[in-house]
Design a protein around this motif. Structure first.
Motif, PDB file in Angstrom:
ATOM      1  N   LEU A  61       0.915  -1.133   0.156  1.00 49.60           N
ATOM      2  CA  LEU A  61       0.078  -0.097  -0.040  1.00 49.60           C
ATOM      3  C   LEU A  61       0.854   1.382  -0.005  1.00 49.60           C
ATOM      4  O   LEU A  61       0.509   2.393  -0.532  1.00 49.60           O
ATOM      5  N   LEU A  62       1.976   1.211   0.581  1.00 49.02           N
ATOM      6  CA  LEU A  62       2.735   2.541   0.684  1.00 49.02           C
ATOM      7  C   LEU A  62       4.017   2.495   0.045  1.00 49.02           C
ATOM      8  O   LEU A  62       5.020   3.321  -0.073  1.00 49.02           O
ATOM      9  N   GLY A  63       4.276   1.445  -1.061  1.00 53.47           N
ATOM     10  CA  GLY A  63       5.453   1.522  -1.810  1.00 53.47           C
ATOM     11  C   GLY A  63       5.593   2.703  -2.623  1.00 53.47           C
ATOM     12  O   GLY A  63       6.511   3.017  -2.746  1.00 53.47           O
ATOM     13  N   LYS A  64       4.495   3.230  -3.311  1.00 47.89           N
ATOM     14  CA  LYS A  64       4.663   4.162  -4.029  1.00 47.89           C
ATOM     15  C   LYS A  64       5.281   5.367  -3.159  1.00 47.89           C
ATOM     16  O   LYS A  64       5.919   6.433  -3.675  1.00 47.89           O
ATOM     17  N   THR A 136       3.820  -1.161  -8.087  1.00 43.25           N
ATOM     18  CA  THR A 136       4.580  -0.065  -8.476  1.00 43.25           C
ATOM     19  C   THR A 136       3.789   0.904  -9.636  1.00 43.25           C
ATOM     20  O   THR A 136       3.899   2.025  -9.495  1.00 43.25           O
ATOM     21  N   ASP A 137       2.879   0.430 -10.439  1.00 45.29           N
ATOM     22  CA  ASP A 137       2.442   1.130 -11.577  1.00 45.29           C
ATOM     23  C   ASP A 137       1.048   0.558 -11.835  1.00 45.29           C
ATOM     24  O   ASP A 137       0.800   0.583 -13.095  1.00 45.29           O
ATOM     25  N   SER A 138       0.324   0.231 -10.848  1.00 41.68           N
ATOM     26  CA  SER A 138      -0.888  -0.338 -10.775  1.00 41.68           C
ATOM     27  C   SER A 138      -2.065   0.378 -10.326  1.00 41.68           C
ATOM     28  O   SER A 138      -1.867   1.294  -9.550  1.00 41.68           O
ATOM     29  N   ASP A 139      -3.205   0.204 -10.708  1.00 43.53           N
ATOM     30  CA  ASP A 139      -4.341   0.718 -10.020  1.00 43.53           C
ATOM     31  C   ASP A 139      -5.030   0.108  -8.775  1.00 43.53           C
ATOM     32  O   ASP A 139      -4.280  -0.959  -8.534  1.00 43.53           O
ATOM     33  N   TYR A 140      -5.834   0.703  -8.339  1.00 45.25           N
ATOM     34  CA  TYR A 140      -6.571  -0.010  -7.082  1.00 45.25           C
ATOM     35  C   TYR A 140      -6.949  -1.116  -7.229  1.00 45.25           C
ATOM     36  O   TYR A 140      -6.784  -2.190  -6.486  1.00 45.25           O
ATOM     37  N   ILE A 141      -7.699  -1.673  -8.403  1.00 44.85           N
ATOM     38  CA  ILE A 141      -8.013  -3.041  -8.655  1.00 44.85           C
ATOM     39  C   ILE A 141      -7.072  -3.923  -8.703  1.00 44.85           C
ATOM     40  O   ILE A 141      -6.994  -4.939  -8.057  1.00 44.85           O
ATOM     41  N   HIS A 142      -5.915  -3.761  -9.325  1.00 44.13           N
ATOM     42  CA  HIS A 142      -4.638  -4.789  -9.350  1.00 44.13           C
ATOM     43  C   HIS A 142      -4.233  -4.694  -8.018  1.00 44.13           C
ATOM     44  O   HIS A 142      -3.726  -5.591  -7.310  1.00 44.13           O
ATOM     45  N   ILE A 143      -4.049  -3.363  -7.152  1.00 47.09           N
ATOM     46  CA  ILE A 143      -3.462  -3.607  -5.678  1.00 47.09           C
ATOM     47  C   ILE A 143      -4.314  -4.311  -4.966  1.00 47.09           C
ATOM     48  O   ILE A 143      -3.986  -5.381  -3.947  1.00 47.09           O
TER      49      ILE A 143
END
Length: 208
Positions: A61-64, A136-143
């Motif tokens: 969640l906090l990687g970005k 790293t470059d995904s939206d909320y669905i992928h997360i």
């Protein structure tokens, strides 16, 4: 769209399963909980898998934000993470207990559920890198998919640890070693793929 999500989900499951294989972790678990009764082993397994889940979710969640704070780039992360995953996989192929994923010569005590089981046996650098790489470059669905699949893998580890005595009795150490080698090969290949994607992101434009 649904096809892409299915492909992504399978990739996430394969990645987490390779680095956090429930079966290959059983011998290490048994070595650490030696002398405990069935209920104590189950409680240790529950605490360890829950802690590992929370740790990985934190980084997912906090990687970005970590990237932004420290000025890190996605290509650099993919290349570094790929090297790390390849190293862990290579050691698994050589039947070594990875010095990255495991701590050695630790006496089992009341804190083993957190260290070394949760960290770094389950939520080691390889697991964290795998999770962060997928978001790293995904939206909320992928997360959300990454978190749900990791929850499944964590639960599978809990079940494997809870049934560790039976698994060793039925499967045996030799087959577990073979499974570990297979997962090591998959992990090494994934590491190379991650490095290639990082190089392509950073230098791809120069070769077009």
């Amino acid at each position: 769209m649904s096809g892409n999500l299915l492909t992504f989900s399978l990739s996430v499951f394969t990645g987490f399963f390779a680095v956090m294989n429930p079966i290959s972790g059983v011998p290490a678990f048994l070595g650490l909980v030696k002398g405990r009764n069935k209920e104590q082993k189950k409680e240790i397994a529950k605490i360890a898998t829950r802690a590992a889940f929370l740790i990985v979710v934190f980084f997912v969640l906090l990687g970005k934000y970590v990237f932004e704070i420290f000025g890190l780039t996605i290509p650099a992360f993919k290349i570094t993470g790929g090297i790390l995953l390849f190293y862990v996989g290579f050691e698994m192929l050589q039947s070594k207990q990875s010095s990255i994923q495991h701590q050695k010569d630790l006496e089992p005590d009341t804190s083993i559920a957190i260290t070394p089981l949760a960290i770094p046996l389950l939520a080691g650098p390889g697991t964290i890198v795998t999770g962060m790489n997928f978001v790293t470059d995904s939206d909320y669905i992928h997360i959300a998919i990454v978190i749900l699949i990791f929850a499944l893998i964590a639960y599978m580890n809990f079940v494997a640890f809870s049934l560790s005595d039976l698994i060793i009795k039925r499967i045996g150490n030799n087959l577990i070693t073979v499974v570990g080698k297979m997962m090591g090969l998959i992990l090494a290949i994934m590491g190379i793929g991650m490095i290639m994607r990082g190089v392509k992101l950073e230098f791809g434009a120069y070769f077009l």
